[in-house]
Design a protein around this motif. Structure first.
Motif, PDB file in Angstrom:
ATOM      1  N   UNK A   1       0.731  24.244  -7.330  1.00 26.84           N
ATOM      2  CA  UNK A   1       1.267  24.536  -6.469  1.00 26.84           C
ATOM      3  C   UNK A   1       1.379  23.053  -6.004  1.00 26.84           C
ATOM      4  N   UNK A   2       1.826  22.277  -5.749  1.00 29.39           N
ATOM      5  CA  UNK A   2       2.284  20.733  -4.920  1.00 29.39           C
ATOM      6  C   UNK A   2       2.690  21.618  -3.193  1.00 29.39           C
ATOM      7  N   UNK A   3       1.403  20.583  -3.257  1.00 30.41           N
ATOM      8  CA  UNK A   3       2.766  20.106  -0.624  1.00 30.41           C
ATOM      9  C   UNK A   3       3.232  19.128  -1.045  1.00 30.41           C
ATOM     10  N   UNK A   4       4.228  19.340  -0.955  1.00 31.40           N
ATOM     11  CA  UNK A   4       5.766  18.690  -0.619  1.00 31.40           C
ATOM     12  C   UNK A   4       5.247  16.979   0.249  1.00 31.40           C
ATOM     13  N   UNK A   5       4.757  17.458   1.739  1.00 35.28           N
ATOM     14  CA  UNK A   5       4.328  16.191   2.361  1.00 35.28           C
ATOM     15  C   UNK A   5       3.476  15.831   1.898  1.00 35.28           C
ATOM     16  N   UNK A   6       2.683  15.833   1.082  1.00 30.52           N
ATOM     17  CA  UNK A   6       1.732  14.822   0.147  1.00 30.52           C
ATOM     18  C   UNK A   6       2.778  14.179  -0.907  1.00 30.52           C
ATOM     19  N   UNK A   7       3.860  14.272  -1.072  1.00 28.92           N
ATOM     20  CA  UNK A   7       4.230  13.770  -2.779  1.00 28.92           C
ATOM     21  C   UNK A   7       4.484  12.184  -2.491  1.00 28.92           C
ATOM     22  N   UNK A   8       5.030  11.011  -3.324  1.00 31.36           N
ATOM     23  CA  UNK A   8       5.049  10.112  -2.975  1.00 31.36           C
ATOM     24  C   UNK A   8       5.530   8.940  -4.728  1.00 31.36           C
ATOM     25  N   UNK A   9       6.232   8.085  -4.072  1.00 31.62           N
ATOM     26  CA  UNK A   9       6.187   7.415  -5.273  1.00 31.62           C
ATOM     27  C   UNK A   9       5.433   6.530  -5.296  1.00 31.62           C
ATOM     28  N   UNK A  10       4.879   5.895  -6.557  1.00 36.53           N
ATOM     29  CA  UNK A  10       4.405   5.294  -6.700  1.00 36.53           C
ATOM     30  C   UNK A  10       4.539   3.959  -7.287  1.00 36.53           C
ATOM     31  N   UNK A  11       4.913   2.739  -7.108  1.00 38.32           N
ATOM     32  CA  UNK A  11       5.713   1.295  -7.804  1.00 38.32           C
ATOM     33  C   UNK A  11       4.627   1.076  -8.642  1.00 38.32           C
ATOM     34  N   UNK A  12       4.655   1.191  -9.979  1.00 41.75           N
ATOM     35  CA  UNK A  12       2.964  -0.164 -10.063  1.00 41.75           C
ATOM     36  C   UNK A  12       3.446  -1.385  -9.424  1.00 41.75           C
ATOM     37  N   UNK A  13       4.544  -1.484  -9.859  1.00 38.95           N
ATOM     38  CA  UNK A  13       4.744  -3.467  -9.730  1.00 38.95           C
ATOM     39  C   UNK A  13       3.927  -4.461  -8.751  1.00 38.95           C
ATOM     40  N   UNK A  14       4.600  -3.554  -7.606  1.00 36.08           N
ATOM     41  CA  UNK A  14       4.583  -3.804  -6.092  1.00 36.08           C
ATOM     42  C   UNK A  14       2.880  -3.026  -5.512  1.00 36.08           C
TER      43      UNK A  14
ATOM     44  N   UNK B   1      -5.637  -1.996  -2.391  1.00 35.21           N
ATOM     45  CA  UNK B   1      -6.809  -2.185  -1.360  1.00 35.21           C
ATOM     46  C   UNK B   1      -6.798  -0.721  -0.893  1.00 35.21           C
ATOM     47  N   UNK B   2      -6.260   0.009   0.118  1.00 36.35           N
ATOM     48  CA  UNK B   2      -6.259   1.081   0.827  1.00 36.35           C
ATOM     49  C   UNK B   2      -5.650   0.996   1.585  1.00 36.35           C
ATOM     50  N   UNK B   3      -5.426   2.335   2.519  1.00 33.03           N
ATOM     51  CA  UNK B   3      -6.080   3.668   2.072  1.00 33.03           C
ATOM     52  C   UNK B   3      -5.786   4.421   1.182  1.00 33.03           C
ATOM     53  N   UNK B   4      -6.210   5.066   0.788  1.00 40.43           N
ATOM     54  CA  UNK B   4      -5.671   5.516  -0.752  1.00 40.43           C
ATOM     55  C   UNK B   4      -6.512   6.523  -1.436  1.00 40.43           C
ATOM     56  N   UNK B   5      -5.840   8.132  -1.715  1.00 46.64           N
ATOM     57  CA  UNK B   5      -6.453   8.857  -1.949  1.00 46.64           C
ATOM     58  C   UNK B   5      -6.365   9.654  -2.923  1.00 46.64           C
ATOM     59  N   UNK B   6      -6.647  10.673  -3.348  1.00 43.02           N
ATOM     60  CA  UNK B   6      -6.319  11.466  -3.743  1.00 43.02           C
ATOM     61  C   UNK B   6      -6.372  13.086  -3.658  1.00 43.02           C
ATOM     62  N   UNK B   7      -5.484  13.761  -3.424  1.00 38.56           N
ATOM     63  CA  UNK B   7      -5.582  15.136  -2.264  1.00 38.56           C
ATOM     64  C   UNK B   7      -5.606  16.434  -2.966  1.00 38.56           C
ATOM     65  N   UNK B   8      -6.546  17.476  -2.767  1.00 40.82           N
ATOM     66  CA  UNK B   8      -5.357  18.765  -3.492  1.00 40.82           C
ATOM     67  C   UNK B   8      -3.877  19.195  -2.954  1.00 40.82           C
ATOM     68  N   UNK B   9      -4.109  19.302  -4.021  1.00 40.74           N
ATOM     69  CA  UNK B   9      -1.813  19.860  -4.131  1.00 40.74           C
ATOM     70  C   UNK B   9      -0.919  18.848  -4.354  1.00 40.74           C
ATOM     71  N   UNK B  10      -2.043  17.352  -4.370  1.00 39.52           N
ATOM     72  CA  UNK B  10      -0.569  16.320  -4.107  1.00 39.52           C
ATOM     73  C   UNK B  10       0.030  16.252  -5.747  1.00 39.52           C
ATOM     74  N   UNK B  11       1.067  15.535  -5.689  1.00 40.33           N
ATOM     75  CA  UNK B  11       2.268  14.871  -6.852  1.00 40.33           C
ATOM     76  C   UNK B  11       2.532  13.553  -6.624  1.00 40.33           C
ATOM     77  N   UNK B  12       1.980  12.476  -7.362  1.00 37.65           N
ATOM     78  CA  UNK B  12       2.190  11.135  -7.519  1.00 37.65           C
ATOM     79  C   UNK B  12       3.386  10.756  -8.463  1.00 37.65           C
ATOM     80  N   UNK B  13       4.399  10.805  -8.742  1.00 36.74           N
ATOM     81  CA  UNK B  13       5.243   9.777  -9.921  1.00 36.74           C
ATOM     82  C   UNK B  13       5.022   8.160  -9.678  1.00 36.74           C
ATOM     83  N   UNK B  14       4.748   7.842 -10.601  1.00 32.83           N
ATOM     84  CA  UNK B  14       4.386   5.960 -10.345  1.00 32.83           C
ATOM     85  C   UNK B  14       5.577   5.910 -11.561  1.00 32.83           C
TER      86      UNK B  14
END
Length: 177
Positions: free
Chosen positions: A145-158, A162-175
């Motif tokens: 399952x996905x925890x919707x509170x942890x979802x985010x979108x990462x736009x590579x060019x931007x 450098x931090x903070x950055x962390x991959x955590x349980x049930x996290x979904x990231x659209x790149x």
């Protein structure tokens, strides 16, 4: 807790190990520790003397990124990734201000793994396309399952990791690119 990281893509990606820096040496030529608890002092490993082994000069040399295909695994359909090609990946993916000051070597190793992952994705994404990252615990129950509170979108060019950055349980990231 051990975390599994998955990467979803619309097209096949290169797999393998990336970023590691090593040489090969015969096992017999590698200096041995005097530590009485070291494996070579507990058991006879002389049968390995002519075996070539990877030798890393620094911790940074020993950090990198491993990517392997899992699209054909029977449990693949349980992952909340919508892309047809799915890969597992390993590395160190945690950055924080505290880590940067208290463990600069660990911070540098994590930064290297994160940059390798982002570079790999950037290299294989065209403008307007996306990939998906999903992280979950090995011992979590299926279905994943996905925890919707942890979802985010990462736009590579931007994005600069450098931090903070962390991959955590049930996290979904659209790149995106």
């Amino acid at each position: 807790m051990t975390l599994n990281h998955y990467l979803g893509s619309d097209r096949p990606l290169p797999t393998g190990s990336f970023g590691y820096v090593y040489t090969y040496q015969k096992y017999s030529d590698i200096p041995k520790s005097d530590d009485k608890h070291a494996l070579h002092n507990i058991m006879d490993l002389s049968h390995l003397n002519d075996t070539l082994v990877q030798v890393f000069e620094t911790d940074l040399d020993a950090s990198g990124l491993d990517i392997g295909e899992v699209s054909s695994m029977p449990w693949r359909h349980e992952l909340p990734i919508s892309k047809p090609y799915v890969y597992g990946f390993n590395g160190s993916f945690t950055l924080s201000k505290e880590m940067k000051t208290q463990n600069p070597q660990g911070y540098a190793c994590s930064l290297k793994s994160i940059r390798l992952l982002l570079s790999h994705m950037n290299e294989h994404l065209a403008a307007g396309e996306s990939m998906e990252i999903y992280t979950c615990c090995w011992d979590s129950d299926f279905p994943k399952t996905i925890n919707p509170d942890l979802n985010w979108t990462l736009h590579l060019p931007d994005f600069e990791p450098e931090g903070p950055f962390n991959l955590v349980d049930k996290q979904f990231i659209r790149v995106t690119k």
